[in-house]
Design a protein around this motif. Structure first.
Motif, PDB file in Angstrom:
ATOM      1  N   THR A 140       0.824  -1.209   0.000  1.00 44.64           N
ATOM      2  CA  THR A 140       0.000   0.000   0.000  1.00 44.64           C
ATOM      3  C   THR A 140       0.859   1.259   0.000  1.00 44.64           C
ATOM      4  O   THR A 140       2.038   1.241   0.374  1.00 44.64           O
ATOM      5  CB  THR A 140      -0.916   0.053   1.237  1.00 44.64           C
ATOM      6  N   THR A 141       0.235   2.350  -0.419  1.00 47.43           N
ATOM      7  CA  THR A 141       0.828   3.683  -0.268  1.00 47.43           C
ATOM      8  C   THR A 141      -0.278   4.608   0.221  1.00 47.43           C
ATOM      9  O   THR A 141      -1.465   4.351  -0.017  1.00 47.43           O
ATOM     10  CB  THR A 141       1.391   4.242  -1.593  1.00 47.43           C
ATOM     11  N   PRO A 142       0.093   5.699   0.883  1.00 50.51           N
ATOM     12  CA  PRO A 142      -0.926   6.663   1.304  1.00 50.51           C
ATOM     13  C   PRO A 142      -1.417   7.493   0.138  1.00 50.51           C
ATOM     14  O   PRO A 142      -0.966   7.349  -1.009  1.00 50.51           O
ATOM     15  CB  PRO A 142      -0.184   7.523   2.339  1.00 50.51           C
ATOM     16  N   MET A 143      -2.353   8.393   0.421  1.00 47.73           N
ATOM     17  CA  MET A 143      -2.909   9.284  -0.602  1.00 47.73           C
ATOM     18  C   MET A 143      -1.811  10.148  -1.224  1.00 47.73           C
ATOM     19  O   MET A 143      -0.810  10.447  -0.579  1.00 47.73           O
ATOM     20  CB  MET A 143      -3.984  10.171   0.043  1.00 47.73           C
ATOM     21  N   ARG A 144      -2.015  10.505  -2.473  1.00 46.22           N
ATOM     22  CA  ARG A 144      -1.125  11.374  -3.248  1.00 46.22           C
ATOM     23  C   ARG A 144       0.203  10.714  -3.619  1.00 46.22           C
ATOM     24  O   ARG A 144       1.159  11.389  -3.962  1.00 46.22           O
ATOM     25  CB  ARG A 144      -0.864  12.710  -2.536  1.00 46.22           C
ATOM     26  N   GLN A 145       0.253   9.399  -3.548  1.00 47.04           N
ATOM     27  CA  GLN A 145       1.423   8.680  -4.036  1.00 47.04           C
ATOM     28  C   GLN A 145       1.000   7.707  -5.131  1.00 47.04           C
ATOM     29  O   GLN A 145       1.401   6.552  -5.172  1.00 47.04           O
ATOM     30  CB  GLN A 145       2.122   7.950  -2.880  1.00 47.04           C
ATOM     31  N   TYR A 169     -11.996   8.343 -12.720  1.00 47.80           N
ATOM     32  CA  TYR A 169     -11.212   8.905 -11.621  1.00 47.80           C
ATOM     33  C   TYR A 169     -10.378   7.836 -10.928  1.00 47.80           C
ATOM     34  O   TYR A 169     -10.056   7.953  -9.747  1.00 47.80           O
ATOM     35  CB  TYR A 169     -12.109   9.617 -10.596  1.00 47.80           C
ATOM     36  N   GLY A 170     -10.035   6.790 -11.660  1.00 45.63           N
ATOM     37  CA  GLY A 170      -9.262   5.688 -11.105  1.00 45.63           C
ATOM     38  C   GLY A 170      -7.843   5.685 -11.633  1.00 45.63           C
ATOM     39  O   GLY A 170      -7.330   6.679 -12.141  1.00 45.63           O
ATOM     40  N   MET A 171      -7.182   4.525 -11.526  1.00 47.93           N
ATOM     41  CA  MET A 171      -5.759   4.427 -11.827  1.00 47.93           C
ATOM     42  C   MET A 171      -5.444   3.859 -13.204  1.00 47.93           C
ATOM     43  O   MET A 171      -4.275   3.774 -13.590  1.00 47.93           O
ATOM     44  CB  MET A 171      -5.084   3.549 -10.756  1.00 47.93           C
ATOM     45  N   ALA A 172      -6.464   3.458 -13.946  1.00 50.47           N
ATOM     46  CA  ALA A 172      -6.202   2.806 -15.229  1.00 50.47           C
ATOM     47  C   ALA A 172      -5.441   3.722 -16.186  1.00 50.47           C
ATOM     48  O   ALA A 172      -4.487   3.296 -16.854  1.00 50.47           O
ATOM     49  CB  ALA A 172      -7.518   2.349 -15.867  1.00 50.47           C
ATOM     50  N   GLY A 173      -5.842   4.971 -16.267  1.00 59.06           N
ATOM     51  CA  GLY A 173      -5.182   5.895 -17.184  1.00 59.06           C
ATOM     52  C   GLY A 173      -3.708   6.072 -16.865  1.00 59.06           C
ATOM     53  O   GLY A 173      -2.848   6.052 -17.761  1.00 59.06           O
ATOM     54  N   LEU A 174      -3.389   6.266 -15.582  1.00 59.23           N
ATOM     55  CA  LEU A 174      -1.996   6.444 -15.174  1.00 59.23           C
ATOM     56  C   LEU A 174      -1.181   5.191 -15.445  1.00 59.23           C
ATOM     57  O   LEU A 174      -0.010   5.269 -15.851  1.00 59.23           O
ATOM     58  CB  LEU A 174      -1.937   6.820 -13.690  1.00 59.23           C
ATOM     59  N   MET A 175      -1.781   4.022 -15.241  1.00 59.51           N
ATOM     60  CA  MET A 175      -1.076   2.779 -15.531  1.00 59.51           C
ATOM     61  C   MET A 175      -0.674   2.700 -16.998  1.00 59.51           C
ATOM     62  O   MET A 175       0.457   2.314 -17.327  1.00 59.51           O
ATOM     63  CB  MET A 175      -1.940   1.577 -15.153  1.00 59.51           C
ATOM     64  N   PHE A 176      -1.574   3.088 -17.886  1.00 56.16           N
ATOM     65  CA  PHE A 176      -1.240   3.060 -19.312  1.00 56.16           C
ATOM     66  C   PHE A 176      -0.183   4.120 -19.641  1.00 56.16           C
ATOM     67  O   PHE A 176       0.687   3.890 -20.489  1.00 56.16           O
ATOM     68  CB  PHE A 176      -2.496   3.273 -20.156  1.00 56.16           C
ATOM     69  N   SER A 198     -15.529  16.230 -11.116  1.00 56.46           N
ATOM     70  CA  SER A 198     -14.837  16.229  -9.828  1.00 56.46           C
ATOM     71  C   SER A 198     -14.540  17.665  -9.417  1.00 56.46           C
ATOM     72  O   SER A 198     -14.088  18.481 -10.232  1.00 56.46           O
ATOM     73  CB  SER A 198     -13.526  15.446  -9.930  1.00 56.46           C
ATOM     74  N   LEU A 199     -14.778  17.971  -8.137  1.00 57.13           N
ATOM     75  CA  LEU A 199     -14.484  19.308  -7.630  1.00 57.13           C
ATOM     76  C   LEU A 199     -13.067  19.423  -7.067  1.00 57.13           C
ATOM     77  O   LEU A 199     -12.689  20.485  -6.568  1.00 57.13           O
ATOM     78  CB  LEU A 199     -15.499  19.696  -6.544  1.00 57.13           C
ATOM     79  N   SER A 200     -12.292  18.350  -7.158  1.00 53.89           N
ATOM     80  CA  SER A 200     -10.905  18.416  -6.689  1.00 53.89           C
ATOM     81  C   SER A 200     -10.058  19.211  -7.673  1.00 53.89           C
ATOM     82  O   SER A 200     -10.023  18.903  -8.871  1.00 53.89           O
ATOM     83  CB  SER A 200     -10.326  17.013  -6.534  1.00 53.89           C
ATOM     84  N   ASP A 201      -9.360  20.220  -7.162  1.00 54.21           N
ATOM     85  CA  ASP A 201      -8.502  21.028  -8.032  1.00 54.21           C
ATOM     86  C   ASP A 201      -7.024  20.698  -7.849  1.00 54.21           C
ATOM     87  O   ASP A 201      -6.154  21.492  -8.182  1.00 54.21           O
ATOM     88  CB  ASP A 201      -8.745  22.525  -7.792  1.00 54.21           C
ATOM     89  N   LEU A 202      -6.727  19.494  -7.343  1.00 57.97           N
ATOM     90  CA  LEU A 202      -5.339  19.078  -7.203  1.00 57.97           C
ATOM     91  C   LEU A 202      -4.650  18.979  -8.561  1.00 57.97           C
ATOM     92  O   LEU A 202      -3.467  19.311  -8.695  1.00 57.97           O
ATOM     93  CB  LEU A 202      -5.256  17.717  -6.493  1.00 57.97           C
ATOM     94  N   MET A 203      -5.380  18.506  -9.562  1.00 56.93           N
ATOM     95  CA  MET A 203      -4.794  18.340 -10.895  1.00 56.93           C
ATOM     96  C   MET A 203      -5.563  19.088 -11.976  1.00 56.93           C
ATOM     97  O   MET A 203      -5.140  19.126 -13.128  1.00 56.93           O
ATOM     98  CB  MET A 203      -4.707  16.849 -11.230  1.00 56.93           C
ATOM     99  N   THR A 204      -6.712  19.654 -11.624  1.00 55.55           N
ATOM    100  CA  THR A 204      -7.515  20.417 -12.579  1.00 55.55           C
ATOM    101  C   THR A 204      -7.754  21.810 -12.012  1.00 55.55           C
ATOM    102  O   THR A 204      -8.311  21.935 -10.918  1.00 55.55           O
ATOM    103  CB  THR A 204      -8.877  19.726 -12.821  1.00 55.55           C
ATOM    104  N   PRO A 205      -7.353  22.875 -12.716  1.00 52.26           N
ATOM    105  CA  PRO A 205      -7.547  24.227 -12.198  1.00 52.26           C
ATOM    106  C   PRO A 205      -9.025  24.524 -11.955  1.00 52.26           C
ATOM    107  O   PRO A 205      -9.891  24.064 -12.710  1.00 52.26           O
ATOM    108  CB  PRO A 205      -6.979  25.117 -13.313  1.00 52.26           C
ATOM    109  N   TRP A 206      -9.302  25.308 -10.897  1.00 49.82           N
ATOM    110  CA  TRP A 206     -10.691  25.623 -10.581  1.00 49.82           C
ATOM    111  C   TRP A 206     -11.389  26.313 -11.750  1.00 49.82           C
ATOM    112  O   TRP A 206     -12.579  26.090 -11.987  1.00 49.82           O
ATOM    113  CB  TRP A 206     -10.790  26.491  -9.325  1.00 49.82           C
ATOM    114  N   ALA A 207     -10.672  27.129 -12.517  1.00 47.46           N
ATOM    115  CA  ALA A 207     -11.288  27.820 -13.658  1.00 47.46           C
ATOM    116  C   ALA A 207     -11.847  26.822 -14.661  1.00 47.46           C
ATOM    117  O   ALA A 207     -12.907  27.048 -15.257  1.00 47.46           O
ATOM    118  CB  ALA A 207     -10.271  28.737 -14.329  1.00 47.46           C
ATOM    119  N   VAL A 208     -11.148  25.705 -14.856  1.00 47.33           N
ATOM    120  CA  VAL A 208     -11.622  24.665 -15.774  1.00 47.33           C
ATOM    121  C   VAL A 208     -12.840  23.952 -15.179  1.00 47.33           C
ATOM    122  O   VAL A 208     -13.831  23.698 -15.878  1.00 47.33           O
ATOM    123  CB  VAL A 208     -10.492  23.647 -16.065  1.00 47.33           C
TER     124      VAL A 208
END
Length: 249
Positions: free
Chosen positions: A52-57, A86-93, A132-142
Motif C-alpha cells: 500500500t501507499t498513502p494518498m497522493r502517491q 477517476y481511477g488508476m487505469a489511465g496512469l497505468m497506461f 470532480s471538484l478536486s482542483d489538485l490536478m484540474t484548475p478551478w477555472a476549468v
C-alpha cells in the motif's frame, strides 16, 4: 508476457464488487492499492500479500504494482469504484512505456455515481455529466467552466470529491456556478459512505445544497429540469411516459 490487472472494487461493500473483479483478486498473488481501499479487502482475501501507499502517491503505487508483475508475480492494482473513472487505469497506461514486457487488463467496477444513484432512486436516468471538484490536478477555472456548461445543457450532474478539509467551501461554490443556469428549486441529492457502515442519503433543493457540509466520502447529485420526487426518491425520467402519452393522442 506478464500481465497486471487494474480492478475497480466498487463503492465499498463486497457484494457490490463485480464477480470478475472478485475472481481476479482471488487469483492474484499481490494486491496493491491505497491503504483505505486495501483495508476493505483484507477480510475477504486474508491470505494475500498486500502493498500500500498513502494518498497522493499514485505514481509510486502504480510503479510498485508494475515491479511486482516484473518479478513474475500475478498482481492487481485496486481502485475504489471503477478503475477508469477517476481511477488508476489511465496512469497505468501512461507509465506502461517503461514496462513494455507487461500487459495491462482493466477490470470494470461500480463507480460512486452508480452506487449512489441506486441509493437515491434514479437520478441519472437521462443524459448526465460526472465532474470532480478536486482542483489538485484540474484548475478551478476549468472545473467552473465545466460546471456552468453542464448546467446550461441541462445535464443531470454527479459531483465527485465535493469537499475536503482544505476545500470545505467548494460545494457551495459549485452550487453557485450551477445556479447561474439551473433553478434554485432543482432537486438534488447527497449520499455519504455508499455501501459502507454509516451510509446516509438526503434529497434537497439546489438552494439547500449550497449550505450543506460534505466530505470525500460523499457523492452529490444535481438533477435536470425534469427531475422529480417520487415517494421520497430522486428520479430523472428519460421520457418513456411522455412518449407513451403522446402516441396515444
Amino acid at each position: 508476457m506478464n500481465k497486471i490487472y487494474v480492478a475497480g472494487i466498487g463503492p465499498g461493500a463486497y457484494e457490490q464488487m463485480t464477480v470478475k473483479a472478485a475472481e481476479v483478486i482471488k487469483s492474484c498473488d499481490v494486491i496493491v492499492g491505497y491503504t483505505v481501499y486495501v483495508d476493505l479487502l483484507k477480510e475477504y482475501f486474508p491470505e494475500k500479500e498486500y502493498l500500500t501507499t498513502p494518498m497522493r502517491q499514485e505514481t509510486e503505487r502504480c510503479r510498485m504494482a508494475f515491479e511486482e508483475a516484473k518479478k513474475g508475480k500475478s498482481a492487481v492494482l485496486v481502485c475504489s469504484g471503477d478503475a477508469g473513472i477517476y481511477g488508476m487505469a489511465g496512469l497505468m497506461f501512461e507509465l506502461s512505456k517503461d514496462y513494455p514486457q507487461i500487459e495491462i487488463e482493466v477490470i470494470p467496477g461500480v463507480t460512486a455515481a452508480l452506487g449512489g444513484a441506486a441509493v437515491l432512486g434514479a437520478p441519472l436516468g437521462h443524459d448526465c455529466a460526472f465532474i470532480s471538484l478536486s482542483d489538485l490536478m484540474t484548475p478551478w477555472a476549468v472545473i467552473e467552466k465545466r460546471l456552468l456548461l453542464a448546467a446550461e445543457a441541462d445535464f443531470a450532474i454527479c459531483l465527485y470529491n465535493p469537499s475536503s478539509r482544505k476545500r470545505n467551501d467548494y460545494l457551495g461554490k459549485a452550487c453557485e456556478v450551477i445556479g447561474r443556469a439551473k433553478s434554485p428549486d432543482t432537486i438534488c441529492g447527497i449520499v455519504r459512505n455508499i455501501a459502507r457502515n454509516g451510509e446516509t442519503m438526503e434529497v434537497l433543493t439546489l438552494d439547500e445544497l449550497k449550505d450543506m457540509q460534505a466530505d470525500m466520502f460523499s457523492t452529490v447529485f444535481v438533477g435536470n429540469s425534469d427531475t422529480k420526487l417520487i415517494d421520497g426518491k430522486m428520479v430523472t425520467p428519460r421520457g418513456y411516459r411522455i412518449k407513451e402519452l403522446t402516441e396515444n393522442i
